[in-house]
Design a protein around this motif. Structure first.
Motif, PDB file in Angstrom:
ATOM      1  N   SER A  95       0.864  -1.194   0.000  1.00  0.00           N
ATOM      2  CA  SER A  95       0.000   0.000   0.000  1.00  0.00           C
ATOM      3  C   SER A  95       0.895   1.236   0.000  1.00  0.00           C
ATOM      4  O   SER A  95       2.111   1.132   0.271  1.00  0.00           O
ATOM      5  N   GLY A  96       0.290   2.380  -0.251  1.00  0.00           N
ATOM      6  CA  GLY A  96       1.041   3.632  -0.169  1.00  0.00           C
ATOM      7  C   GLY A  96       1.540   3.881   1.239  1.00  0.00           C
ATOM      8  O   GLY A  96       2.675   4.326   1.442  1.00  0.00           O
ATOM      9  N   MET A  97       0.702   3.585   2.253  1.00  0.00           N
ATOM     10  CA  MET A  97       1.123   3.810   3.641  1.00  0.00           C
ATOM     11  C   MET A  97       2.303   2.913   3.998  1.00  0.00           C
ATOM     12  O   MET A  97       3.188   3.318   4.764  1.00  0.00           O
ATOM     13  N   ILE A 100       5.341   4.630   2.568  1.00  0.00           N
ATOM     14  CA  ILE A 100       5.678   5.847   3.325  1.00  0.00           C
ATOM     15  C   ILE A 100       6.314   5.473   4.669  1.00  0.00           C
ATOM     16  O   ILE A 100       7.365   6.003   5.052  1.00  0.00           O
ATOM     17  N   TYR A 121      -1.832  14.008   3.160  1.00  0.00           N
ATOM     18  CA  TYR A 121      -2.904  13.002   3.252  1.00  0.00           C
ATOM     19  C   TYR A 121      -3.105  12.651   4.730  1.00  0.00           C
ATOM     20  O   TYR A 121      -2.122  12.560   5.490  1.00  0.00           O
ATOM     21  N   GLU A 162       4.420  16.691   0.093  1.00  0.00           N
ATOM     22  CA  GLU A 162       3.437  16.041  -0.785  1.00  0.00           C
ATOM     23  C   GLU A 162       2.979  17.111  -1.770  1.00  0.00           C
ATOM     24  O   GLU A 162       2.538  18.183  -1.339  1.00  0.00           O
ATOM     25  N   ASN A 166      -2.981  16.548  -0.734  1.00  0.00           N
ATOM     26  CA  ASN A 166      -4.327  16.020  -0.560  1.00  0.00           C
ATOM     27  C   ASN A 166      -4.931  16.634   0.708  1.00  0.00           C
ATOM     28  O   ASN A 166      -4.353  16.454   1.775  1.00  0.00           O
ATOM     29  N   ASP A 191       5.971  12.826  -1.831  1.00  0.00           N
ATOM     30  CA  ASP A 191       4.845  11.993  -2.242  1.00  0.00           C
ATOM     31  C   ASP A 191       4.355  12.527  -3.588  1.00  0.00           C
ATOM     32  O   ASP A 191       3.853  13.652  -3.673  1.00  0.00           O
ATOM     33  N   THR A 193       2.043  11.047  -5.572  1.00  0.00           N
ATOM     34  CA  THR A 193       0.836  10.294  -5.941  1.00  0.00           C
ATOM     35  C   THR A 193      -0.070  11.082  -6.879  1.00  0.00           C
ATOM     36  O   THR A 193      -0.580  10.544  -7.863  1.00  0.00           O
ATOM     37  N   PHE A 194      -0.312  12.369  -6.579  1.00  0.00           N
ATOM     38  CA  PHE A 194      -1.291  13.143  -7.354  1.00  0.00           C
ATOM     39  C   PHE A 194      -0.732  13.519  -8.730  1.00  0.00           C
ATOM     40  O   PHE A 194      -1.483  13.637  -9.684  1.00  0.00           O
ATOM     41  N   SER A 213       1.212   6.297  -3.529  1.00  0.00           N
ATOM     42  CA  SER A 213       0.147   5.321  -3.394  1.00  0.00           C
ATOM     43  C   SER A 213      -0.143   4.845  -4.809  1.00  0.00           C
ATOM     44  O   SER A 213      -0.738   5.575  -5.614  1.00  0.00           O
ATOM     45  N   THR A 215      -2.139   2.678  -5.548  1.00  0.00           N
ATOM     46  CA  THR A 215      -3.587   2.453  -5.547  1.00  0.00           C
ATOM     47  C   THR A 215      -4.299   3.460  -6.448  1.00  0.00           C
ATOM     48  O   THR A 215      -5.390   3.179  -6.954  1.00  0.00           O
ATOM     49  N   LYS A 216      -3.681   4.629  -6.647  1.00  0.00           N
ATOM     50  CA  LYS A 216      -4.361   5.731  -7.331  1.00  0.00           C
ATOM     51  C   LYS A 216      -4.093   5.656  -8.843  1.00  0.00           C
ATOM     52  O   LYS A 216      -4.455   4.692  -9.459  1.00  0.00           O
ATOM     53  N   THR A 225      -4.564  -2.424  -4.399  1.00  0.00           N
ATOM     54  CA  THR A 225      -3.951  -1.534  -3.412  1.00  0.00           C
ATOM     55  C   THR A 225      -2.446  -1.777  -3.423  1.00  0.00           C
ATOM     56  O   THR A 225      -2.001  -2.930  -3.335  1.00  0.00           O
ATOM     57  N   GLY A 226      -1.678  -0.703  -3.546  1.00  0.00           N
ATOM     58  CA  GLY A 226      -0.220  -0.872  -3.573  1.00  0.00           C
ATOM     59  C   GLY A 226       0.493   0.436  -3.356  1.00  0.00           C
ATOM     60  O   GLY A 226      -0.120   1.505  -3.308  1.00  0.00           O
TER      61      GLY A 226
HETATM   62  C1  LIG Z   1      -1.280  11.473  -1.393  1.00  0.00           C
HETATM   63  C2  LIG Z   1      -1.485  10.115  -0.770  1.00  0.00           C
HETATM   64  N1  LIG Z   1      -0.409   9.456  -0.288  1.00  0.00           N
HETATM   65  C3  LIG Z   1      -0.544   8.244   0.289  1.00  0.00           C
HETATM   66  C4  LIG Z   1      -1.777   7.636   0.444  1.00  0.00           C
HETATM   67  C5  LIG Z   1      -1.884   6.289   1.097  1.00  0.00           C
HETATM   68  O1  LIG Z   1      -1.989   5.308   0.113  1.00  0.00           O
HETATM   69  P1  LIG Z   1      -2.695   3.874   0.333  1.00  0.00           P
HETATM   70  O2  LIG Z   1      -4.148   4.141   0.570  1.00  0.00           O
HETATM   71  O3  LIG Z   1      -2.408   3.133  -0.934  1.00  0.00           O
HETATM   72  O4  LIG Z   1      -2.052   3.264   1.526  1.00  0.00           O
HETATM   73  C6  LIG Z   1      -2.914   8.295  -0.049  1.00  0.00           C
HETATM   74  C7  LIG Z   1      -4.240   7.673   0.080  1.00  0.00           C
HETATM   75  O5  LIG Z   1      -5.251   8.253  -0.218  1.00  0.00           O
HETATM   76  C8  LIG Z   1      -2.755   9.572  -0.663  1.00  0.00           C
HETATM   77  O6  LIG Z   1      -3.809  10.245  -1.147  1.00  0.00           O
END
Ligand SMILES: Cc1ncc(COP(=O)(O)O)c(C=O)c1O
Length: 402
Positions: A95-97, A100, A121, A162, A166, A191, A193-194, A213, A215-216, A225-226
């Motif tokens: 997962s993203g968490m 991180i 986030y 980030e 978010n 981060d 992700t976005f 993340s 996952t997005k 989920t990753g």
């Molecule tokens: C910017 C950002 N980083 C990390 C995460 C965590 O990712 P995950 O839900 O895959 O653990 C999220 C989840 O919404 C996120 O929006």
């Protein structure tokens, strides 16, 4: 047995992002010729004999050992991500968490400090405010990049950002973060992700570690989920040791196959989402029911000039502040028909949520408000549908929320 020994195509270093997304890190399976990456669903790998097992564990002989440490399908995803982000190595997580936390725990120990910037986030915010202090690591909040030097002391080891953030789409100047951290010997973590590597490549701007993340947008279809961290060799080795050997948050090969497939269309999906977000942001800012639109593609956004410099486009996510506060946000979300009410972002399907009561509900209310996560804030992730259809849906819901 058939052997297909076509090498990895050409010199990909000079190729564009769409070519990299399709070809980087993979080639047809040497045994079968399969073009799609085979899912190697195994927990362990056979050794030819006693000595071979010992040699592999000692690192004297190459080869896979155990799928928590490394797996051929996951390795294709990791090579693709490293190529797209321009880093030496990528490490894939469940997962993203997980990505991180493994990154932070790989570079920090009790007594150290980390500086984090702006709004994060909610899950990451919880790590900073609650988890790290439990481990004897102090996380210091800087409101803006310019405040980083004032938050640094001899115990500071890392700076975490980030961008876009978010859910308020704050923009951090990554080149400035690198310029403030490198001379001080601090590790910078971003981060991405976005933005995804299609829009921003933080390592090229001087950032040490990129986390996602997956996952997005990377997965892009809301079915896996990753997470992933990308870094230069020494940080990558430390993150792999902490993340895989110690914490064990590895990605499943089945999910890796979905992420490999997702990456192939990432640039195409990003383009469609960016088109839709820009169009909806412009429609929203003209609507009387909307007090404010947070989208880096609008010239009035405080991070617009930085975004013009460090992003290829402005992304597929925006947030809007309803003039009628939380009651109006509730009506707006409940009236959307094509846009689905759900957390997460980056899917083919457009999604919308109310951050204050969902993704950021665990954040301290005063900090939440200070970070711009107000009761009237709605976050929207624009998918790849036709923009006109999305605009009709959003405007109809806004009429009811007026
Ligand atoms: C910017 C950002 N980083 C990390 C995460 C965590 O990712 P995950 O839900 O895959 O653990 C999220 C989840 O919404 C996120 O929006």
């Amino acid at each position: 047995m058939l052997t297909h020994t076509r090498p990895i195509p050409g010199n990909l270093a000079s190729c564009g992002i769409r070519t990299l997304a399709v070809h980087a890190g993979q080639h047809p399976d040497p045994g079968s010729g399969a073009i799609a990456t085979p899912v190697v669903s195994t927990s362990s790998f056979a050794f030819d004999d006693f000595d071979a097992g010992a040699a592999r564990f000692a690192g004297a002989e190459p080869g896979y050992l155990y799928s928590r440490f490394a797996n051929p399908t996951v390795a294709v995803f990791e090579r693709k991500m490293a190529a797209l982000e321009g880093g030496d190595q990528a490490i894939a997580f469940s997962s993203g968490m997980a990505a991180i936390c493994a990154t932070l725990l790989a570079v920090l120990k009790a007594g150290d400090e980390v500086v984090y910037v702006g709004t994060l986030y909610g899950g990451t915010d919880g790590v900073m405010r609650q988890m790290l202090p439990r481990l004897g690591i102090r996380a210091v909040h800087a409101s803006a990049v310019e405040d980083i030097p004032g938050c640094v002391n001899e115990r500071t080891r890392a700076v975490y950002v980030e961008t876009p953030s978010n859910p308020t789409l704050g923009i951090c100047d990554l080149a400035k973060v690198a310029a403030l951290t490198k001379p001080r010997g601090l590790i910078s973590i971003a981060d991405n992700t976005f933005a995804t590597p299609v829009l921003t490549r933080p390592i090229g701007l001087g950032i040490d570690v990129v986390v996602h993340s997956a996952t997005k947008y990377i997965g892009g279809h809301g079915d896996a989920t990753g997470g992933v961290a990308v870094a230069g060799l020494s940080h990558a080795n430390a993150i792999r040791k902490t993340g895989m050997k110690e914490l064990g948050g590895c990605m499943s090969p089945h999910d890796a196959a979905l992420f490999i497939r997702g990456l192939k269309t990432l640039p195409l999906r990003m383009a469609a989402s960016c088109d839709n977000a820009q169009m909806i942001a412009e429609a929203l800012r003209r609507h009387p029911a909307v007090a404010k639109v947070h989208y880096p593609g609008l010239p009035e956004h405080p991070g617009h000039d930085i975004a013009v410099r460090q992003m290829r486009r402005f992304g597929g996510i925006l947030s809007l502040e309803l003039a009628g506060g939380q009651p109006a946000a509730r009506v707006f979300l409940d009236k959307l028909k094509l846009v689905t009410q759900a957390v997460s972002v980056g899917d083919t399907d457009s999604l919308a949520c109310h951050p204050a009561s969902t993704t950021h509900s665990a954040v301290d209310p005063a900090a939440r408000l200070a970070g711009g996560v107000t009761p009237g804030l709605v976050r929207m992730s624009l998918g790849i549908e036709d923009g006109d259809d999305l605009q009709r849906d959003v405007i109809a819901a806004l009429e009811d929320a007026s």
